[in-house]
Scaffold this active site. Structure first.
Site, short mmCIF file in Angstrom:
data_model
loop_
_atom_site.label_atom_id
_atom_site.label_comp_id
_atom_site.label_asym_id
_atom_site.label_seq_id
_atom_site.Cartn_x
_atom_site.Cartn_y
_atom_site.Cartn_z
N PHE A 173 -9.27 -0.64 3.84
CA PHE A 173 -8.67 -1.64 4.71
C PHE A 173 -9.24 -3.00 4.36
CE2 PHE A 173 -8.31 -4.15 8.58
CZ PHE A 173 -6.95 -4.01 8.83
N ASP A 196 0.84 -1.20 0.00
CA ASP A 196 0.00 0.00 0.00
C ASP A 196 0.88 1.25 0.00
OD1 ASP A 196 0.64 -0.34 2.73
OD2 ASP A 196 -1.41 -0.84 3.26
#
Length: 175
Positions: free
Chosen positions: A152, A103
């Site tokens: 998430f 990420d």
């Protein structure tokens, strides 16, 4: 699905994941034929991905594991903390880092710097998931499973405060 105090919905089911893992392994088998790479799986999150990937890697190779951490709850701390380090000599080796998710890029950037100073011949990344919108440090991912939104995720080895790693599917947080 509920994990602790949060609710999640399916983002990728196990059939999609399995198919893509086999495709990634086939590409690695082709590219690394005759090269005897050392796979370095990043724990804890990559354990399921690494196990499934290695079932389909048919070239001579080795695998080892290191443990690093940069997350607390559902957010990246921005700091990479090495918990269990590399024991193998990587000098003049072809490395393939197995990562569950890229990420921010902080963890992979940190590892690439460390491994380059130890004299690896080549270093490539196989990442199941990539969040392009979250990137702070750009890294080249040669073998990418899925590009996902900056949400998430949990499941298939990824966790929320230690929970949810044991699911076959990958789930995204419902806001």
């Amino acid at each position: 699905m509920k994990i602790k105090d949060k609710h999640f919905k399916v983002l990728l089911d196990y059939e999609q994941i399995s198919k893509r893992v086999m495709e990634l392994a086939a590409a690695i088998n082709h590219d690394y034929e005759g090269k005897n790479p050392l796979f370095i799986a990043i724990m804890n999150g990559a354990f399921m991905f690494a196990a499934d990937l290695m079932k389909h890697v048919h070239i001579p190779s080795e695998i080892t594991f290191i443990k690093v951490n940069s997350y607390q709850a559902t957010k990246s701390t921005g700091n990479v903390k090495e918990l269990i380090g590399l024991q193998e000599n990587i000098f003049k080796r072809n490395l393939i880092i197995i990562e569950d998710i890229v990420d921010t890029g902080n963890t992979i950037s940190h590892l690439l710097e460390d491994f380059n100073t130890l004299g690896a011949d080549s270093i490539e990344i196989v990442a199941l998931l990539h969040k392009p919108e979250a990137v702070k440090k750009k890294v080249a991912i040669k073998y990418q499973g899925f590009s996902i939104p900056n949400k998430f995720v949990v499941g298939y080895g990824l966790d929320y405060d230690g929970y949810g790693r044991n699911t076959r599917d990958i789930f995204e947080l419902l806001e």
